[in-house]
Design a protein around this motif. Structure first.
Motif, short mmCIF file in Angstrom:
data_model
loop_
_atom_site.label_atom_id
_atom_site.label_comp_id
_atom_site.label_asym_id
_atom_site.label_seq_id
_atom_site.Cartn_x
_atom_site.Cartn_y
_atom_site.Cartn_z
N ALA A 120 -24.17 -5.90 -23.27
CA ALA A 120 -25.22 -5.10 -22.62
C ALA A 120 -25.00 -5.00 -21.12
O ALA A 120 -25.89 -5.23 -20.31
CB ALA A 120 -26.61 -5.67 -22.93
N ARG A 121 -23.78 -4.65 -20.76
CA ARG A 121 -23.40 -4.53 -19.35
C ARG A 121 -22.88 -3.14 -19.09
O ARG A 121 -22.07 -2.61 -19.86
CB ARG A 121 -22.33 -5.57 -19.02
N VAL A 122 -23.34 -2.54 -18.00
CA VAL A 122 -22.95 -1.18 -17.65
C VAL A 122 -22.11 -1.20 -16.37
O VAL A 122 -22.47 -1.87 -15.39
CB VAL A 122 -24.18 -0.28 -17.44
N LEU A 123 -21.01 -0.47 -16.40
CA LEU A 123 -20.18 -0.25 -15.22
C LEU A 123 -20.06 1.26 -15.05
O LEU A 123 -19.58 1.95 -15.95
CB LEU A 123 -18.81 -0.89 -15.38
N GLY A 124 -20.49 1.77 -13.90
CA GLY A 124 -20.47 3.21 -13.72
C GLY A 124 -19.96 3.62 -12.36
O GLY A 124 -19.77 2.78 -11.46
N ARG A 125 -19.77 4.91 -12.22
CA ARG A 125 -19.33 5.49 -10.96
C ARG A 125 -19.73 6.96 -10.93
O ARG A 125 -19.99 7.56 -11.99
CB ARG A 125 -17.81 5.34 -10.77
N THR A 126 -19.79 7.52 -9.76
CA THR A 126 -20.11 8.93 -9.61
C THR A 126 -18.87 9.66 -9.10
O THR A 126 -18.07 9.13 -8.33
CB THR A 126 -21.27 9.14 -8.62
N GLU A 127 -18.72 10.89 -9.58
CA GLU A 127 -17.60 11.75 -9.18
C GLU A 127 -18.15 13.14 -8.91
O GLU A 127 -19.23 13.52 -9.38
CB GLU A 127 -16.54 11.81 -10.29
N THR A 167 -26.19 11.55 -1.67
CA THR A 167 -26.06 10.13 -1.33
C THR A 167 -27.22 9.33 -1.91
O THR A 167 -27.02 8.21 -2.41
CB THR A 167 -26.02 9.97 0.21
N GLU A 168 -28.41 9.89 -1.86
CA GLU A 168 -29.56 9.20 -2.44
C GLU A 168 -29.42 9.10 -3.95
O GLU A 168 -29.82 8.09 -4.56
CB GLU A 168 -30.85 9.94 -2.08
N VAL A 169 -28.86 10.11 -4.59
CA VAL A 169 -28.62 10.05 -6.04
C VAL A 169 -27.65 8.92 -6.36
O VAL A 169 -27.88 8.11 -7.27
CB VAL A 169 -28.08 11.40 -6.56
N ARG A 170 -26.55 8.84 -5.62
CA ARG A 170 -25.56 7.79 -5.86
C ARG A 170 -26.18 6.40 -5.66
O ARG A 170 -25.97 5.49 -6.48
CB ARG A 170 -24.37 7.97 -4.91
N ASP A 171 -26.93 6.23 -4.59
CA ASP A 171 -27.53 4.93 -4.31
C ASP A 171 -28.53 4.55 -5.40
O ASP A 171 -28.60 3.38 -5.82
CB ASP A 171 -28.22 4.96 -2.95
N ARG A 172 -29.30 5.53 -5.87
CA ARG A 172 -30.29 5.23 -6.92
C ARG A 172 -29.60 4.82 -8.22
O ARG A 172 -30.03 3.87 -8.88
CB ARG A 172 -31.17 6.47 -7.15
N GLU A 205 -28.16 0.49 -12.01
CA GLU A 205 -27.19 -0.30 -12.78
C GLU A 205 -27.42 -1.79 -12.58
O GLU A 205 -27.44 -2.57 -13.54
CB GLU A 205 -25.77 0.07 -12.36
N ASP A 206 -27.58 -2.20 -11.32
CA ASP A 206 -27.80 -3.62 -11.03
C ASP A 206 -29.09 -4.11 -11.68
O ASP A 206 -29.14 -5.20 -12.26
CB ASP A 206 -27.84 -3.84 -9.53
N CYS A 207 -30.13 -3.29 -11.58
CA CYS A 207 -31.43 -3.66 -12.18
C CYS A 207 -31.32 -3.75 -13.70
O CYS A 207 -31.84 -4.68 -14.32
CB CYS A 207 -32.49 -2.65 -11.75
N TYR A 208 -30.62 -2.79 -14.29
CA TYR A 208 -30.47 -2.76 -15.75
C TYR A 208 -29.66 -3.95 -16.24
O TYR A 208 -30.04 -4.62 -17.21
CB TYR A 208 -29.81 -1.45 -16.17
N ASN A 209 -28.55 -4.24 -15.59
CA ASN A 209 -27.69 -5.34 -16.02
C ASN A 209 -28.37 -6.70 -15.90
O ASN A 209 -28.02 -7.65 -16.61
CB ASN A 209 -26.40 -5.34 -15.21
#
Length: 388
Positions: A239-246, A335-340, A345-349
């Motif tokens: 139950a761990r998420v690793l993500g990135r934005t492109e 930038t706000e979208v990326r930060d959110r 992710e941190d909150c979910y993990n």
């Protein structure tokens, strides 16, 4: 003319207790309270005339309830069954309206995609089923058979000839099995995909927080601040998420996600890491599987069947992101979208638990068997599966 004698009333202890509860209970209906009081007065030997003076009721009313109790006891204080008003509609009319609701509007020449109760009522009158019927009456008839013609569900044809084989591989991995053998502690299952076109919509007026008897209010007018793609890899069992934005999706951005995941522990030193993906252009076919293996020899790409993204657990996570992060969309810039997204992710993990996935290979076989039986009964139809 002889004077009518009041009928004597004798109460048992049980009847007296029940009558007192009826006469003085706070939740007793007024009519039952009055009738119980008449009987209690009569049980004390009082005449009908005196009960009339003390209760303010009409003499005939006192005589009626005293007589009924004397004849049948407590059941006599209830209202008698009445024939009521004759039915306005016959059972045949109700059945014809239900049959109309079970047909597509186009079959009746109505330019609608789905029925609603007012439209069904109007069409029933035009077809001569009933001179007039209200929408509420139609709604009551449909509720008897749980009919909701205004709702719809999607389904798709099974077009993948290897649907069962591919789906079973994915379901086995969710059960920590691969080719009949249990996965080891150093083997992991990753579910990955892209969520495209997440926009930054800057509202022209500030969003108002919820208040007393008021929902949160978001201004409809907005200024576009661009869009980005969110790529995520979900460890099914951890139950761990690793993500990135492109900026966009494609082979390069997807391999960037793979590199991000496979370059850190425990995946870098794992015996095998299974990547469950759909058939999107970024990771479609054998070329994508070979490309993944060349870059990371311990990575194994597993494709879901065509049109079966519902088997990919990352879609559940994306639904959570859409509901909790993106909607309602009110971001100043990308930038706000990326930060959110990164903060979520941190909150979910920190609190996430593995999804309770209950669809197994046995359920898959049962589903395919039902579809095969349906195809046998209706040769003109092809096998279908519900769309997630």
């Amino acid at each position: 003319m002889p004077v009518r004698t009041a009928r004597p009333i004798a109460l048992s202890a049980a009847d007296r207790v029940r009558l007192k509860k009826m006469a003085y209970g706070h939740k007793t209906e007024h009519r039952l309270r009055v009738r119980a009081q008449v009987v209690l007065h009569a049980a004390r030997g009082r005449s009908n005339a005196r009960i009339t003076r003390e209760t303010g009721l009409h003499l005939d009313t006192v005589r009626r309830w005293r007589g009924r109790f004397a004849e049948t006891g407590l059941p006599g204080l209830k209202d008698r069954q009445r024939c009521g008003r004759p039915a306005s509609f016959t059972p045949l009319q109700a059945t014809e309206v239900k049959a109309l609701a079970c047909r597509l509007p186009a079959e009746s020449g109505v330019p609608l995609s789905r029925w609603s109760c007012p439209e069904l009522a109007r069409e029933a009158a035009e077809q001569g089923i009933a001179p007039f019927v209200s929408a509420s009456t139609v709604r009551r008839w449909l509720a008897q058979d749980a009919l909701k013609p205004w709702q719809h569900r999607s389904w798709i044809f099974i077009t993948d000839p290897d649907f069962r084989t591919k789906a079973a591989r994915v379901l086995d991995l969710y059960a920590r099995t691969w080719q009949g053998e249990r996965l080891g502690d150093d083997e992991y299952v990753i579910s990955a995909d892209e969520k495209t076109s997440i926009q930054a919509r800057c509202r022209c007026h500030p969003t108002l927080a919820p208040g007393k008897a008021r929902a949160m209010r978001v201004n409809h007018t907005y200024r576009r601040g661009g869009a980005l793609a969110y790529l995520a890899a979900y460890d099914v069992h951890e139950a761990r998420v690793l993500g990135r934005t492109e900026e966009r999706t494609g082979i390069g951005p997807f391999m960037n996600l793979v590199t991000q995941v496979m370059s850190q522990e425990p995946y870098a030193s794992a015996k095998r890491v299974f990547w469950i993906v759909d058939n999107g252009s970024s990771h479609r076919g054998k070329k994508a599987a070979d490309r993944l293996t060349r870059a990371f020899p311990n990575a194994v790409m597993v494709h879901t069947p065509v049109h079966a993204s519902w088997l990919n657990q990352i879609e559940i996570y994306f639904a959570v992101v859409q509901r909790k992060v993106v909607t309602p969309n009110d971001f100043t810039d990308l930038t706000e979208v990326r930060d959110r997204l990164r903060a979520f992710e941190d909150c979910y993990n920190a609190t996430a638990q593995p999804f309770q996935w209950k669809f197994t290979t046995s359920d898959l076989d049962d589903l395919l068997a039902r579809l095969d039986r349906r195809t046998a009964d209706h040769p003109e139809e092809s096998s279908v599966v519900p769309a997630a």
